[in-house]
Design an enzyme around this catalytic site. Structure first.
Site, PDB file in Angstrom:
ATOM      1  N   SER A   1      -6.957   4.331   8.535  1.00  0.00           N
ATOM      2  CA  SER A   1      -7.580   4.114   7.229  1.00  0.00           C
ATOM      3  C   SER A   1      -6.865   2.984   6.482  1.00  0.00           C
ATOM      4  O   SER A   1      -7.497   2.025   6.010  1.00  0.00           O
ATOM      5  CB  SER A   1      -7.510   5.417   6.415  1.00  0.00           C
ATOM      6  OG  SER A   1      -7.765   5.176   5.064  1.00  0.00           O
TER       7      SER A   1
ATOM      8  N   ASP B   1     -14.198   2.818   6.969  1.00  0.00           N
ATOM      9  CA  ASP B   1     -13.172   3.580   6.248  1.00  0.00           C
ATOM     10  C   ASP B   1     -13.734   4.132   4.948  1.00  0.00           C
ATOM     11  O   ASP B   1     -13.446   5.268   4.573  1.00  0.00           O
ATOM     12  CB  ASP B   1     -11.929   2.733   5.966  1.00  0.00           C
ATOM     13  CG  ASP B   1     -10.897   3.542   5.188  1.00  0.00           C
ATOM     14  OD1 ASP B   1     -10.489   4.597   5.706  1.00  0.00           O
ATOM     15  OD2 ASP B   1     -10.544   3.168   4.063  1.00  0.00           O
TER      16      ASP B   1
ATOM     17  N   HIS C   1       0.858  -1.177   0.000  1.00  0.00           N
ATOM     18  CA  HIS C   1       0.000   0.000   0.000  1.00  0.00           C
ATOM     19  C   HIS C   1       0.894   1.227   0.000  1.00  0.00           C
ATOM     20  O   HIS C   1       1.982   1.211   0.557  1.00  0.00           O
ATOM     21  CB  HIS C   1      -0.911  -0.003   1.231  1.00  0.00           C
ATOM     22  CG  HIS C   1      -2.101   0.888   1.082  1.00  0.00           C
ATOM     23  ND1 HIS C   1      -3.267   0.482   0.462  1.00  0.00           N
ATOM     24  CD2 HIS C   1      -2.312   2.167   1.465  1.00  0.00           C
ATOM     25  CE1 HIS C   1      -4.139   1.478   0.480  1.00  0.00           C
ATOM     26  NE2 HIS C   1      -3.585   2.508   1.079  1.00  0.00           N
TER      27      HIS C   1
ATOM     28  N   LYS D   1      -8.079  -1.477   6.356  1.00  0.00           N
ATOM     29  CA  LYS D   1      -8.315  -2.192   5.083  1.00  0.00           C
ATOM     30  C   LYS D   1      -7.345  -3.355   4.926  1.00  0.00           C
ATOM     31  O   LYS D   1      -7.718  -4.459   4.544  1.00  0.00           O
ATOM     32  CB  LYS D   1      -8.097  -1.242   3.897  1.00  0.00           C
ATOM     33  CG  LYS D   1      -9.174  -0.216   3.708  1.00  0.00           C
ATOM     34  CD  LYS D   1      -8.969   0.553   2.419  1.00  0.00           C
ATOM     35  CE  LYS D   1      -7.829   1.523   2.455  1.00  0.00           C
ATOM     36  NZ  LYS D   1      -8.124   2.902   2.657  1.00  0.00           N
TER      37      LYS D   1
ATOM     38  N   ARG E   1     -13.259  12.643   4.492  1.00  0.00           N
ATOM     39  CA  ARG E   1     -11.968  13.324   4.689  1.00  0.00           C
ATOM     40  C   ARG E   1     -11.521  14.018   3.413  1.00  0.00           C
ATOM     41  O   ARG E   1     -10.945  15.101   3.457  1.00  0.00           O
ATOM     42  CB  ARG E   1     -10.904  12.300   5.104  1.00  0.00           C
ATOM     43  CG  ARG E   1     -11.028  11.845   6.531  1.00  0.00           C
ATOM     44  CD  ARG E   1     -10.138  10.664   6.804  1.00  0.00           C
ATOM     45  NE  ARG E   1      -8.740  10.943   6.547  1.00  0.00           N
ATOM     46  CZ  ARG E   1      -7.850  10.052   6.084  1.00  0.00           C
ATOM     47  NH1 ARG E   1      -8.227   8.814   5.830  1.00  0.00           N
ATOM     48  NH2 ARG E   1      -6.611  10.390   5.886  1.00  0.00           N
TER      49      ARG E   1
HETATM   50  N1  URA Z   1      -4.424   5.840   1.666  1.00  0.00           N
HETATM   51  C1  URA Z   1      -5.482   5.387   2.402  1.00  0.00           C
HETATM   52  O1  URA Z   1      -5.998   4.300   2.162  1.00  0.00           O
HETATM   53  N2  URA Z   1      -5.928   6.158   3.389  1.00  0.00           N
HETATM   54  C2  URA Z   1      -5.389   7.353   3.683  1.00  0.00           C
HETATM   55  O2  URA Z   1      -5.843   7.988   4.599  1.00  0.00           O
HETATM   56  C3  URA Z   1      -4.299   7.827   2.919  1.00  0.00           C
HETATM   57  C4  URA Z   1      -3.821   7.036   1.903  1.00  0.00           C
END
Ligand code: URA
Length: 463
Positions: free
Chosen positions: A205, A183, A104, A209, A190
């Site tokens: 966040s 989220d 990620h 996930k 956000r």
């Molecule tokens: N990627 C995400 O999934 N969440 C964030 O808050 C920032 C980047």
């Protein structure tokens, strides 16, 4: 199918809470407590997130709390409570029998490594479960980009997701209503309330996930610099540490790489454009920074999956999968598996593109001292390539091709940028042209300092 667990029935619980006649007061008191710098209890955080997910706490109160968190921060216990509440707002997958490794990124400009490293890692035997995001703030989103390929379905059911992962080793979807639904809701809020660049909010966040999708190991690309959410190195280090701590608390292996986002990654910015540059990179014809970073991240995934004895050996395997063309074949396979038209890989004219291309020319001789990637990302949003409101539709065909990197020599009259746009956008283009050398590209007598692409790599094994 992977085993699904659901720790509790959030919806029922929140609905029960909503009947409580003190809810409005309690909600308001929690917001006030954080606004005034207090620490929230685990129960307060959980109660708020449960209520918001169930729809009994409205957007305006969630927005107020997000802003209070943004300004006042969250300590480790509050961040853990937030991550837990978001994680268990939906299903939690557990692939007991297979090692699943994800990557990620905290988000940047021109960041398209997922399309390159996922097929590379899959080609090396790693199971790659990508639950990716849409655009957020000035940064583009993997899901928006891949949807520029006609037919590519990013909304698989969890059963389809698990089966494809197990059988084919790679899958790429957007957030579902089953995985961390809290989220999904909060992310959208956000994006339009100025509450993105917060260490606890980003940690919760991302980790909610990643933990929910059943990965046993995670490679985290933490971006730092002008195009990143964490613009300074100390902030990026703090975010990396917060993410590592959360991963370890959940017994996950993790590699964090802090990487340079002081200039866009590669040369193409915008949805279709980034897909084209990714495919070129899979062909071995990509820009050096994008190629190197994708290979390093894929190597880290291979190492975490224990398919290589060292990180260095993992990177070597990744490079070989790229050079041999196996990774490109894997990407074709991924597109076809998810209903997309794989012929896009061999015919870029199929990608949606805006009908106008305007070149922006260097006004003087010199060297590129700096590039403000965030400004470029915001222009893409202005042109329709990102969202200003949650319901906005994405325009795949707009964006930028940049021809210079920090440190490059520039000649007066030379093409620095091409903007892809529509006819009716002439006023925006005029503004972009005017601002390009005031805000974005700084051209100076001496070249700017080149920052290393990978600044720091930290590996943490959970046991
Ligand atoms: N990627 C995400 O999934 N969440 C964030 O808050 C920032 C980047």
């Amino acid at each position: 199918m992977a085993k699904k667990t659901k720790k509790k029935n959030v919806t029922k619980k929140a609905k029960k809470n909503s009947k409580h006649d003190t809810q409005a007061i309690s909600t308001n008191l929690i917001i006030q407590k954080k606004r005034d710098g207090g620490s929230l209890t685990t129960e307060e955080v959980k109660w708020f997130i449960d209520g918001y997910t169930a729809g009994t706490i409205p957007d305006y109160q969630m927005s107020a709390l997000l802003m209070a968190i943004f300004i006042r921060g969250f300590n480790t216990t509050e961040t853990a409570a937030l991550t837990d509440s978001m994680l268990y707002s939906g299903d939690v997958l557990d692939f007991k029998d297979i090692t699943v490794i994800d990557k990620h990124s905290t988000g940047g400009i021109g960041d398209k490594t997922s399309f390159i490293l996922a097929p590379i890692a899959a080609a090396c035997g790693v199971k790659v479960p990508m639950i990716a995001g849409r655009g957020l703030g000035h940064t583009g989103g993997t899901v928006d980009k891949v949807e520029s390929i006609k037919g590519f379905n990013t909304s698989l059911t969890m059963k389809q997701f698990s089966e494809q992962l197990k059988k084919k080793g790679q899958v790429m979807i957007g957030q579902t209503k089953e995985i961390a639904p809290a989220d999904k809701k909060i992310y959208g809020l956000r994006d339009v309330t100025g509450t993105v660049e917060s260490i606890p909010l980003i940690t919760a966040s991302i980790m909610s996930k990643k933990l929910a999708e059943g990965a046993s190991g995670i490679v985290m690309d933490v971006k730092t610099g002008s195009g990143a959410f964490m613009q300074t190195l100390p902030d990026a280090k703090a975010l990396a540490k917060s993410i590592r701590e959360t991963a370890l608390r959940f017994n996950k292996n993790i590699i964090t790489m802090i990487t340079n986002m002081d200039e866009p990654l590669g040369h193409y910015i915008g949805n279709s454009l980034e897909m084209i540059e990714s495919i070129e990179t899979l062909r071995g014809k990509g820009p050096k920074d994008l190629t190197d970073l994708s290979v390093e991240l894929a190597g880290a995934m291979i190492y975490l999956a224990k398919k290589a004895p060292t990180l260095k050996a993992g990177v070597k395997m990744a490079q070989e999968a790229l050079d041999s063309g196996v990774a490109l074949d894997k990407f074709r396979e991924l597109i076809a598996l998810q209903g997309g038209d794989a012929s896009y890989v061999d015919d870029y004219s199929k990608f949606p593109m805006a009908e106008y291309a305007t070149d922006i020319i260097a006004p003087k001789n010199g060297y590129v001292k700096s590039i403000d990637g965030k400004a470029l990302g915001l222009y893409v949003v202005d042109l329709g390539g990102g969202r200003k409101a949650s319901a906005d539709k994405i325009d795949f065909g707009v964006g930028f091709v940049t021809f210079k990197k920090v440190g490059d020599k520039v000649k007066k009259g030379e093409k620095i940028v091409t903007v892809y746009h529509h006819k009716h956008q002439a006023p925006i283009i005029k503004r972009i042209e005017k601002e390009m050398f005031e805000r974005v590209f700084e051209i100076a007598a001496k070249p700017g300092k080149k920052i290393p692409l990978i600044i720091e790599t930290t590996t943490s094994w959970s046991k």
